[in-house]
Design a protein around this motif. Sequence first.
Motif, PDB file in Angstrom:
ATOM      1  N   MET A 154       0.816  -1.220   0.032  1.00 28.52           N
ATOM      2  CA  MET A 154       0.209   0.064  -0.129  1.00 28.52           C
ATOM      3  C   MET A 154       1.028   1.421  -0.121  1.00 28.52           C
ATOM      4  O   MET A 154       1.130   1.912   1.002  1.00 28.52           O
ATOM      5  N   ALA A 155       1.606   1.694  -1.160  1.00 30.96           N
ATOM      6  CA  ALA A 155       2.512   2.694  -1.191  1.00 30.96           C
ATOM      7  C   ALA A 155       1.627   4.006  -1.135  1.00 30.96           C
ATOM      8  O   ALA A 155       0.569   4.043  -1.770  1.00 30.96           O
ATOM      9  N   GLU A 156       2.271   4.805  -0.328  1.00 32.10           N
ATOM     10  CA  GLU A 156       1.926   6.373  -0.426  1.00 32.10           C
ATOM     11  C   GLU A 156       2.396   7.138  -1.456  1.00 32.10           C
ATOM     12  O   GLU A 156       3.606   6.998  -1.648  1.00 32.10           O
ATOM     13  N   ILE A 157       1.840   7.784  -2.295  1.00 32.28           N
ATOM     14  CA  ILE A 157       2.077   8.715  -3.084  1.00 32.28           C
ATOM     15  C   ILE A 157       1.772  10.204  -3.182  1.00 32.28           C
ATOM     16  O   ILE A 157       0.808  10.301  -2.920  1.00 32.28           O
ATOM     17  N   ALA A 158       2.757  11.108  -2.970  1.00 31.91           N
ATOM     18  CA  ALA A 158       2.870  12.376  -2.772  1.00 31.91           C
ATOM     19  C   ALA A 158       1.984  13.053  -3.988  1.00 31.91           C
ATOM     20  O   ALA A 158       2.250  12.759  -5.117  1.00 31.91           O
ATOM     21  N   LYS A 159       0.981  13.972  -3.695  1.00 37.85           N
ATOM     22  CA  LYS A 159       0.045  14.362  -4.766  1.00 37.85           C
ATOM     23  C   LYS A 159       0.026  16.042  -4.626  1.00 37.85           C
ATOM     24  O   LYS A 159      -0.211  16.413  -3.414  1.00 37.85           O
ATOM     25  N   LEU A 160      -0.050  16.517  -5.386  1.00 45.58           N
ATOM     26  CA  LEU A 160      -0.616  18.186  -5.582  1.00 45.58           C
ATOM     27  C   LEU A 160      -1.951  18.026  -5.851  1.00 45.58           C
ATOM     28  O   LEU A 160      -2.370  17.752  -6.832  1.00 45.58           O
ATOM     29  N   LEU A 161      -2.824  18.482  -4.933  1.00 47.61           N
ATOM     30  CA  LEU A 161      -4.156  18.195  -4.714  1.00 47.61           C
ATOM     31  C   LEU A 161      -4.849  19.469  -5.429  1.00 47.61           C
ATOM     32  O   LEU A 161      -5.838  19.400  -6.144  1.00 47.61           O
ATOM     33  N   TYR A 162      -4.350  20.580  -5.229  1.00 53.01           N
ATOM     34  CA  TYR A 162      -4.732  21.935  -5.851  1.00 53.01           C
ATOM     35  C   TYR A 162      -3.981  22.805  -5.884  1.00 53.01           C
ATOM     36  O   TYR A 162      -2.957  23.103  -4.781  1.00 53.01           O
ATOM     37  N   GLN A 163      -3.632  23.724  -6.890  1.00 56.07           N
ATOM     38  CA  GLN A 163      -2.785  24.787  -7.089  1.00 56.07           C
ATOM     39  C   GLN A 163      -3.397  25.963  -7.767  1.00 56.07           C
ATOM     40  O   GLN A 163      -3.670  25.672  -9.023  1.00 56.07           O
ATOM     41  N   GLY A 164      -3.706  26.939  -7.526  1.00 56.68           N
ATOM     42  CA  GLY A 164      -4.284  28.270  -8.420  1.00 56.68           C
ATOM     43  C   GLY A 164      -5.183  29.031  -7.430  1.00 56.68           C
ATOM     44  O   GLY A 164      -4.808  29.160  -6.234  1.00 56.68           O
ATOM     45  N   VAL A 165      -5.961  29.918  -8.204  1.00 57.50           N
ATOM     46  CA  VAL A 165      -6.689  31.039  -7.662  1.00 57.50           C
ATOM     47  C   VAL A 165      -7.958  30.397  -6.992  1.00 57.50           C
ATOM     48  O   VAL A 165      -8.628  29.587  -7.657  1.00 57.50           O
ATOM     49  N   ILE A 166      -8.218  30.588  -5.812  1.00 56.92           N
ATOM     50  CA  ILE A 166      -9.507  29.994  -5.082  1.00 56.92           C
ATOM     51  C   ILE A 166     -10.826  30.522  -5.921  1.00 56.92           C
ATOM     52  O   ILE A 166     -10.860  31.968  -6.256  1.00 56.92           O
ATOM     53  N   PRO A 167     -11.778  29.727  -6.257  1.00 56.87           N
ATOM     54  CA  PRO A 167     -13.013  29.941  -6.820  1.00 56.87           C
ATOM     55  C   PRO A 167     -13.544  30.876  -6.128  1.00 56.87           C
ATOM     56  O   PRO A 167     -13.563  30.883  -4.629  1.00 56.87           O
ATOM     57  N   GLY A 224     -10.812   3.768  -5.136  1.00 57.48           N
ATOM     58  CA  GLY A 224      -9.973   2.889  -4.677  1.00 57.48           C
ATOM     59  C   GLY A 224      -8.917   3.512  -4.084  1.00 57.48           C
ATOM     60  O   GLY A 224      -7.977   2.641  -3.603  1.00 57.48           O
ATOM     61  N   LYS A 225      -8.878   4.826  -3.793  1.00 58.33           N
ATOM     62  CA  LYS A 225      -7.963   5.402  -2.886  1.00 58.33           C
ATOM     63  C   LYS A 225      -8.498   6.314  -1.844  1.00 58.33           C
ATOM     64  O   LYS A 225      -9.633   6.657  -2.017  1.00 58.33           O
ATOM     65  N   TYR A 226      -7.445   6.503  -0.966  1.00 60.57           N
ATOM     66  CA  TYR A 226      -7.765   7.363   0.207  1.00 60.57           C
ATOM     67  C   TYR A 226      -6.615   8.464   0.170  1.00 60.57           C
ATOM     68  O   TYR A 226      -5.513   8.170  -0.292  1.00 60.57           O
ATOM     69  N   THR A 227      -7.020   9.926   0.617  1.00 60.46           N
ATOM     70  CA  THR A 227      -6.194  10.754   0.525  1.00 60.46           C
ATOM     71  C   THR A 227      -6.128  11.428   1.968  1.00 60.46           C
ATOM     72  O   THR A 227      -7.005  11.603   2.708  1.00 60.46           O
ATOM     73  N   VAL A 228      -4.720  11.627   2.443  1.00 60.29           N
ATOM     74  CA  VAL A 228      -4.555  12.496   3.601  1.00 60.29           C
ATOM     75  C   VAL A 228      -4.205  13.841   3.185  1.00 60.29           C
ATOM     76  O   VAL A 228      -3.085  13.914   2.541  1.00 60.29           O
ATOM     77  N   ILE A 229      -4.511  14.755   3.715  1.00 57.28           N
ATOM     78  CA  ILE A 229      -4.248  15.948   3.485  1.00 57.28           C
ATOM     79  C   ILE A 229      -3.034  16.387   4.477  1.00 57.28           C
ATOM     80  O   ILE A 229      -2.899  16.213   5.654  1.00 57.28           O
ATOM     81  N   LYS A 230      -1.677  17.031   3.735  1.00 58.54           N
ATOM     82  CA  LYS A 230      -0.304  17.281   4.395  1.00 58.54           C
ATOM     83  C   LYS A 230      -0.387  18.618   4.663  1.00 58.54           C
ATOM     84  O   LYS A 230       0.278  18.886   5.741  1.00 58.54           O
ATOM     85  N   ASP A 241      -3.588   3.127  -1.573  1.00 54.58           N
ATOM     86  CA  ASP A 241      -4.913   2.380  -1.836  1.00 54.58           C
ATOM     87  C   ASP A 241      -5.962   2.283  -0.692  1.00 54.58           C
ATOM     88  O   ASP A 241      -5.348   2.202   0.521  1.00 54.58           O
ATOM     89  N   TYR A 242      -6.981   1.895  -0.937  1.00 55.82           N
ATOM     90  CA  TYR A 242      -8.253   2.126   0.190  1.00 55.82           C
ATOM     91  C   TYR A 242      -8.780   0.701   0.289  1.00 55.82           C
ATOM     92  O   TYR A 242      -9.433   0.028  -0.579  1.00 55.82           O
ATOM     93  N   VAL A 243      -8.274  -0.197   1.391  1.00 52.43           N
ATOM     94  CA  VAL A 243      -8.759  -1.463   1.602  1.00 52.43           C
ATOM     95  C   VAL A 243      -9.555  -1.554   2.798  1.00 52.43           C
ATOM     96  O   VAL A 243      -9.276  -1.242   3.903  1.00 52.43           O
ATOM     97  N   PRO A 244     -10.994  -1.410   2.679  1.00 45.94           N
ATOM     98  CA  PRO A 244     -11.790  -1.142   3.779  1.00 45.94           C
ATOM     99  C   PRO A 244     -11.403  -1.878   5.098  1.00 45.94           C
ATOM    100  O   PRO A 244     -11.485  -1.395   6.204  1.00 45.94           O
TER     101      PRO A 244
END
Length: 207
Positions: free
Chosen positions: A1-14, A26-32, A102-105
Motif C-alpha cells: 500500500m504505497a503512499e504517493i505524494a500528490k499536488l491536490l490543488y494549486q491556483g486561484v481560489i474559486p 479505490g484510493k484514500y487521501t490524507v491532507i498534508k 490504496d483504500y482497503v476497507p
Amino acid sequence: MAEIAKLLYQGVIPTTATSIYTAPPGKYTVIKSIFLTSLANGTDRTFNLVIGGITVGYGHTVKSFKTLFFDDIGIFLLPGETIQLHCSGGNVISQISGIESDYVPAEFPYIKSNGSIPAVTSSTILNPDSSHDWIIKSLIITNHNSADREIVVQSAGFSLLYRFNLKAYDTLIVPLPNFMLPKGQTVTAYTMSGGALFGIVAERVVQ
C-alpha cells in the motif's frame, strides 16, 4: 500500500462553492499541507474550506498580503469525498498537498466524525468500535457564528477542552493530540450557548 505524494490543488481560489479535488476510486487521501495567500491590496478576504465533510474554515479571514498555513491536520478523504473551497471576494491563491494510498476497507485503521456541537446539552461526537482502543489524531472546532463560543469537549469525565473561548469565525486545530480512548469510551461536547462545528479523526490501536 504505497503512499504517493500528490499536488491536490494549486491556483486561484474559486469565488463560489466548488469541489476542487475528489479522492479517486479505490484510493484514500490524507491532507498534508494547505497554503492560502491573499493578493488583495489593503482588503481582507474570507474563505470557506470543507475537507471530507469537516469544516476547516467558515468565513475565516486572510489579511491583505498575508498567508495562512495549515500543517499536517490529519484529515483523510475516502474515495469520492471532496475538498470544497471558495473565497467570494476573489484574489486569494492556494496550494493543497497530500498523499494518496490504496483504500482497503478491512485494513483501514482510521475513523472520522463531523457535524454540529449542540448548545448547553452534552452530545456524543465520537462513538468508536468498543472492541478496540483508539487514539485521537486530529480535533478541529470551527465557530461559524458571528459571536464567540465557549467549547467543552470531554471523554469519561476528562476535559480535552473546557470552556475554551473560540472567536467568531475562527477555527481551532489540534493536530496530533494523541489522546487515548480506551475500549468503550466516547467523546462528548457542547457549547455554553449557541452552536459550533466539529471534526475528529481517530486511529485504531492494533494489539
